[in-house]
Design a protein around this motif. Structure first.
Motif, PDB file in Angstrom:
ATOM      1  N   VAL A 365       0.965  -1.122  -0.246  1.00  0.00           N
ATOM      2  CA  VAL A 365      -0.046   0.169  -0.012  1.00  0.00           C
ATOM      3  C   VAL A 365       0.849   1.307   0.041  1.00  0.00           C
ATOM      4  CG1 VAL A 365      -1.957   1.291   1.143  1.00  0.00           C
ATOM      5  CG2 VAL A 365      -1.760  -1.367   0.869  1.00  0.00           C
ATOM      6  N   GLY A 366       0.550   2.235  -0.908  1.00  0.00           N
ATOM      7  CA  GLY A 366       1.374   3.243  -0.983  1.00  0.00           C
ATOM      8  C   GLY A 366       2.292   3.272  -2.140  1.00  0.00           C
ATOM      9  N   ASP A 367       2.471   2.084  -2.605  1.00  0.00           N
ATOM     10  CA  ASP A 367       3.443   2.142  -3.934  1.00  0.00           C
ATOM     11  C   ASP A 367       2.782   2.736  -5.183  1.00  0.00           C
ATOM     12  OD1 ASP A 367       5.536   1.056  -2.268  1.00  0.00           O
ATOM     13  OD2 ASP A 367       5.331  -0.860  -3.009  1.00  0.00           O
ATOM     14  N   TRP A 368       3.734   3.242  -6.157  1.00  0.00           N
ATOM     15  CA  TRP A 368       3.486   3.645  -7.532  1.00  0.00           C
ATOM     16  C   TRP A 368       3.487   2.545  -8.300  1.00  0.00           C
ATOM     17  CZ3 TRP A 368       6.633   7.490 -10.662  1.00  0.00           C
ATOM     18  CH2 TRP A 368       6.129   7.440 -11.957  1.00  0.00           C
ATOM     19  N   VAL A 369       2.414   1.938  -9.044  1.00  0.00           N
ATOM     20  CA  VAL A 369       2.811   0.827 -10.032  1.00  0.00           C
ATOM     21  C   VAL A 369       2.184   1.243 -11.203  1.00  0.00           C
ATOM     22  CG1 VAL A 369       2.397  -0.797  -8.150  1.00  0.00           C
ATOM     23  CG2 VAL A 369       0.398  -0.293  -9.175  1.00  0.00           C
ATOM     24  N   THR A 370       2.636   0.479 -12.380  1.00  0.00           N
ATOM     25  CA  THR A 370       2.461   0.601 -13.578  1.00  0.00           C
ATOM     26  C   THR A 370       2.133  -0.872 -14.434  1.00  0.00           C
ATOM     27  OG1 THR A 370       3.599   2.880 -13.856  1.00  0.00           O
ATOM     28  CG2 THR A 370       2.910   1.671 -15.839  1.00  0.00           C
ATOM     29  N   SER A 371       1.362  -1.104 -14.986  1.00  0.00           N
ATOM     30  CA  SER A 371       0.913  -2.408 -15.623  1.00  0.00           C
ATOM     31  C   SER A 371       0.009  -2.122 -16.657  1.00  0.00           C
ATOM     32  CB  SER A 371       0.487  -3.346 -14.475  1.00  0.00           C
ATOM     33  OG  SER A 371       0.197  -4.598 -15.063  1.00  0.00           O
ATOM     34  N   GLY A 372       0.413  -2.008 -17.931  1.00  0.00           N
ATOM     35  CA  GLY A 372      -0.461  -1.871 -19.045  1.00  0.00           C
ATOM     36  C   GLY A 372      -1.324  -0.314 -18.940  1.00  0.00           C
ATOM     37  N   ASP A 373      -2.398  -0.406 -18.836  1.00  0.00           N
ATOM     38  CA  ASP A 373      -3.206   0.833 -18.574  1.00  0.00           C
ATOM     39  C   ASP A 373      -3.401   1.295 -17.304  1.00  0.00           C
ATOM     40  OD1 ASP A 373      -3.825   0.705 -21.497  1.00  0.00           O
ATOM     41  OD2 ASP A 373      -5.630  -0.326 -21.020  1.00  0.00           O
ATOM     42  N   ALA A 404      -2.087 -10.601 -11.078  1.00  0.00           N
ATOM     43  CA  ALA A 404      -1.221 -11.712 -11.004  1.00  0.00           C
ATOM     44  C   ALA A 404      -0.707 -12.357 -12.255  1.00  0.00           C
ATOM     45  CB  ALA A 404      -1.930 -12.889 -10.128  1.00  0.00           C
ATOM     46  N   ASP A 405      -1.304 -12.275 -13.345  1.00  0.00           N
ATOM     47  CA  ASP A 405      -0.707 -12.457 -14.804  1.00  0.00           C
ATOM     48  C   ASP A 405      -0.235 -11.505 -15.502  1.00  0.00           C
ATOM     49  OD1 ASP A 405      -1.985 -15.018 -14.083  1.00  0.00           O
ATOM     50  OD2 ASP A 405      -4.024 -14.542 -15.194  1.00  0.00           O
ATOM     51  N   SER A 406      -0.054 -10.309 -14.837  1.00  0.00           N
ATOM     52  CA  SER A 406       0.622  -9.175 -15.712  1.00  0.00           C
ATOM     53  C   SER A 406       2.087  -8.757 -15.138  1.00  0.00           C
ATOM     54  CB  SER A 406      -0.209  -7.870 -15.483  1.00  0.00           C
ATOM     55  OG  SER A 406      -1.822  -8.170 -16.011  1.00  0.00           O
ATOM     56  N   VAL A 407       2.579  -8.153 -16.053  1.00  0.00           N
ATOM     57  CA  VAL A 407       3.825  -7.457 -15.693  1.00  0.00           C
ATOM     58  C   VAL A 407       3.899  -6.367 -14.679  1.00  0.00           C
ATOM     59  CG1 VAL A 407       6.205  -6.844 -16.445  1.00  0.00           C
ATOM     60  CG2 VAL A 407       5.025  -8.686 -17.427  1.00  0.00           C
ATOM     61  N   VAL A 408       4.135  -5.876 -13.502  1.00  0.00           N
ATOM     62  CA  VAL A 408       3.785  -5.004 -12.682  1.00  0.00           C
ATOM     63  C   VAL A 408       5.276  -4.373 -12.552  1.00  0.00           C
ATOM     64  CG1 VAL A 408       2.921  -3.978 -10.442  1.00  0.00           C
ATOM     65  CG2 VAL A 408       1.861  -6.136 -11.515  1.00  0.00           C
ATOM     66  N   ASP A 409       5.162  -3.092 -12.832  1.00  0.00           N
ATOM     67  CA  ASP A 409       6.383  -2.362 -12.747  1.00  0.00           C
ATOM     68  C   ASP A 409       6.177  -1.446 -11.321  1.00  0.00           C
ATOM     69  OD1 ASP A 409       8.769  -0.776 -12.705  1.00  0.00           O
ATOM     70  OD2 ASP A 409       8.046   0.347 -14.607  1.00  0.00           O
ATOM     71  N   ASN A 410       6.902  -1.796 -10.262  1.00  0.00           N
ATOM     72  CA  ASN A 410       6.721  -1.100  -8.919  1.00  0.00           C
ATOM     73  C   ASN A 410       7.673  -0.050  -8.909  1.00  0.00           C
ATOM     74  OD1 ASN A 410       6.386  -0.401  -6.486  1.00  0.00           O
ATOM     75  ND2 ASN A 410       6.233  -2.454  -5.779  1.00  0.00           N
ATOM     76  N   HIS A 411       7.292   1.394  -9.200  1.00  0.00           N
ATOM     77  CA  HIS A 411       8.106   2.535  -8.889  1.00  0.00           C
ATOM     78  C   HIS A 411       8.377   2.754  -7.404  1.00  0.00           C
ATOM     79  CE1 HIS A 411       7.409   3.327 -13.170  1.00  0.00           C
ATOM     80  NE2 HIS A 411       6.349   2.964 -12.888  1.00  0.00           N
ATOM     81  N   GLY A 412       7.606   2.155  -6.685  1.00  0.00           N
ATOM     82  CA  GLY A 412       7.673   2.356  -5.096  1.00  0.00           C
ATOM     83  C   GLY A 412       8.995   1.643  -4.501  1.00  0.00           C
ATOM     84  N   GLY A 480       9.723   9.311  -1.879  1.00  0.00           N
ATOM     85  CA  GLY A 480       8.467   9.551  -2.540  1.00  0.00           C
ATOM     86  C   GLY A 480       8.379  10.519  -3.590  1.00  0.00           C
ATOM     87  N   TRP A 481       7.555  10.737  -4.361  1.00  0.00           N
ATOM     88  CA  TRP A 481       7.226  11.714  -5.520  1.00  0.00           C
ATOM     89  C   TRP A 481       7.153  13.061  -4.889  1.00  0.00           C
ATOM     90  CZ3 TRP A 481       7.532  12.050 -10.653  1.00  0.00           C
ATOM     91  CH2 TRP A 481       6.933  13.176 -11.495  1.00  0.00           C
ATOM     92  N   PRO A 482       6.760  13.545  -4.017  1.00  0.00           N
ATOM     93  CA  PRO A 482       6.824  14.885  -3.599  1.00  0.00           C
ATOM     94  C   PRO A 482       8.399  15.284  -3.022  1.00  0.00           C
ATOM     95  CG  PRO A 482       5.020  13.895  -2.568  1.00  0.00           C
ATOM     96  CD  PRO A 482       5.662  12.665  -3.186  1.00  0.00           C
ATOM     97  N   GLN A 483       9.087  14.280  -2.701  1.00  0.00           N
ATOM     98  CA  GLN A 483      10.462  14.616  -2.402  1.00  0.00           C
ATOM     99  C   GLN A 483      11.382  14.772  -3.601  1.00  0.00           C
ATOM    100  OE1 GLN A 483       8.580  12.343  -1.157  1.00  0.00           O
ATOM    101  NE2 GLN A 483       8.341  12.737   1.256  1.00  0.00           N
ATOM    102  N   GLU A 484      10.993  13.857  -4.590  1.00  0.00           N
ATOM    103  CA  GLU A 484      11.537  13.992  -5.905  1.00  0.00           C
ATOM    104  C   GLU A 484      11.374  15.314  -6.452  1.00  0.00           C
ATOM    105  OE1 GLU A 484      11.868  11.711 -10.158  1.00  0.00           O
ATOM    106  OE2 GLU A 484      10.617  10.872  -8.425  1.00  0.00           O
TER     107      GLU A 484
END
Length: 551
Positions: A365-373, A404-412, A480-484
């Motif tokens: 919880v709190g992670d920035w994730v990207t997976s497809g759309d 579970a079947d997708s490729v998840v890019d966890n930026h967090g 996190g994103w705000p600190q960046e």
């Protein structure tokens, strides 16, 4: 709580006193036998047994003639009385109208001919068997009488059956004097046990928990369980002792149902409360971990365990309290479960997807994730779906099976956050000034507290159509994103200040028209100082600006 218990017990006994005469008047009277014993049919054998043990005509020797004593050497009269006490203690009502009056009766539901079972659920071992022309209690049943009697009246309560009736047999309100005295003793013992248990919990357990530093757990978790446990123990004791009172079967059969229902119900409530303790313990463990996914797992475990406790408790209440045969129900449930599983494949897939998420922990919880759309911050992980807050501030509910079947890019989970840009400067910038500007950029990165110092790339990288390009490739070590964004802001400000201090001009897409210079006119190109001036300006910038602590 004590007042409620008092009112409940009083109401219960008032119900007994006022309804028992009505029950007696509604009961079919047993017809008198012309002879002492008749064993020609199951009906007459049953009638002979209970009629000769009735209060008004008590002939235990005649009742003993209904027993097949070929396999025992015990006292026949005592066995007959013990068998009657078993029927009364288990609250089994014998309706003579339902007993077959056929000398050649055959039970169609049984493979054994010449047998009649009274209650296959409560008394599976007690049945009548035809021997020759007579129907008697089978030798197998007679051999079990003493064991079943000890099971029905355990812990020495069978001795009270011989002690209490000596008090007196005078009837009041449909009950004998010794039964009324026994009821009074039970009421007194009930209140006494409740007071003793409450006192020991309040003054003993809670005091001990407070001394150990767990007063909150004792008052909010253990105290409710202790109270329910006290009620359960009282119900168990009452169910054992009230059998001794030999109440009429019409009343006792309903009391047995109530007791058999209360026992699994109270046990279910106890385990339901225990789940809260288990959840609190897991919640305490989750606070010690850095993962926020554990915090989402604890409520799901609590809800699942409570649902299982309610389901299992309901089955035991149906089986023990209401004598409901749950085997066909479980069989139908297993068959129906296959159909439900086929119809709910997506739901099951999402459930196992959630299990894999909790096991593998690809994000929390709190992670920035990207997976497809999917692109956003994880807010909640459930058993079916995961809730993700997008950067448009909308909410996406993504099935866990899809995740579970997708490729998840966890930026967090990034340790460093990359920042890449190209600094374009004008073509009229001298090489010496470019070199000093690059040195200043590197010093800015080394001086900033949130940049990665062991790896970055700042070089004069290319020549484009309108500018000279400097590659600025660095990393921020922020959570996190705000600190960046704040770190970017500070670095870019330092770059602009450095450019102003050195006289570096940033280029933008332009077209320059070059005309021949005239002696009397000054050209448009700027004039630059020598190398020593560049170094002096850079040192002055480093001595003033980079010593300031970024906000």
């Amino acid at each position: 709580m004590l007042k409620k218990l008092v009112l409940l017990v009083l109401s219960f006994f008032i119900f007994i006193f006022y309804t028992y005469p009505q029950l007696i008047s509604d009961q079919h009277e047993l017809p008198e036998l012309e002879e002492g014993v008749n064993l020609s049919t199951p009906y007459h054998t049953t009638l002979s047994f209970f009629y000769n043990l009735d209060r008004e005509h008590y002939y235990p020797d005649r009742a003993a003639r209904t027993l097949d004593l070929s396999g025992t050497a015990s006292n026949p009269e005592e066995l007959a009385v013990m068998l009657q006490q078993i029927f009364e203690g288990k609250g089994i009502i014998i309706l003579t109208s339902s007993i077959p009056n056929d000398p050649n009766y055959v039970d169609s539901t049984s493979t054994s001919a010449g047998k009649f079972y009274f209650d296959s659920n409560k008394l599976p071992g007690i049945f009548l068997e035809k021997r020759g022309k007579n129907w008697k209690f089978s030798p197998f049943s007679v051999a079990l009488i003493e064991d079943i009697h000890a099971e029905t009246y355990p812990y020495g309560t069978d001795k009270l059956l011989n002690i209490l009736p000596k008090i007196g047999n005078t009837e009041y309100l449909g009950l004998q004097l010794w039964q009324l005295v026994g009821l009074g003793i039970l009421v007194f013992l009930t209140f006494l046990a409740h007071l003793v248990f409450t006192f020991s919990v309040d003054r003993g357990l809670i005091y001990l928990m407070k001394r150990m530093g767990y007063g909150y757990i004792g008052e909010n978790y253990l105290m409710p369980i202790a109270k329910i446990t006290s009620f359960y123990l009282i119900v168990v004791v009452l169910s054992l002792l009230m059998r001794v009172l030999q109440l009429p079967a019409e009343i006792w059969s309903w009391i047995v149902i109530i007791f058999n229902t209360l026992k699994p119900f109270l046990i279910t409530v106890i385990f339901y409360r225990i789940v809260d303790i288990i959840a609190a313990y897991f919640s305490h463990l989750a606070t010690k971990t850095s993962s926020t996914l554990d915090d989402q797992l604890v409520p799901l475990i609590r809800k699942t365990l409570k649902a299982m406790v309610i389901l299992v408790g309901t089955l035991f209440i149906l089986r023990d309290g209401l004598n409901f045969d749950i085997i066909p129900f479980l069989t139908g449930l297993s068959i129906g479960g296959v159909a439900i599983a086929l119809a709910a494949q997506d739901t099951i897939k999402n459930f196992f997807g959630s299990v894999m998420i909790f096991i593998d922990k690809p994000f929390q919880v709190g992670d920035w994730v990207t997976s497809g759309d999917i692109d956003g911050t994880v807010e909640e992980v459930g058993f079916r779906s995961t809730r993700i807050r997008t950067f448009r501030n909308s909410v996406m509910y993504v099935p866990n099976g899809k995740i579970a079947d997708s490729v998840v890019d966890n930026h967090g989970l990034r340790q460093y956050r990359r920042f890449f840009t190209t600094l374009t400067i004008t073509y009229d910038t001298p090489p010496e000034l470019i070199d000093q500007f690059v040195k200043g950029l590197r010093e800015i990165v080394l001086a900033h507290p949130d940049t990665r110092k062991d790896y970055f790339n700042i070089y004069f990288n290319s020549l484009s159509s309108f500018s000279q390009d400097i590659m600025f490739y660095i990393f921020f070590e922020v959570p996190g994103w705000p600190q960046e964004l704040n770190a970017r802001h500070e670095v870019l400000l330092q770059i602009v200040k450095l450019a102003n201090a050195l006289g570096v001009r940033f280029a933008f897409p332009t077209q320059t028209l070059h005309m021949e210079s005239f002696p009397e006119k000054k050209g448009l190109l700027p004039t630059y100082p020598d190398q020593s001036t560049y170094e002096e300006n850079l040192n002055k910038f480093l001595a003033t600006e980079l010593k300031k602590k970024p906000n």
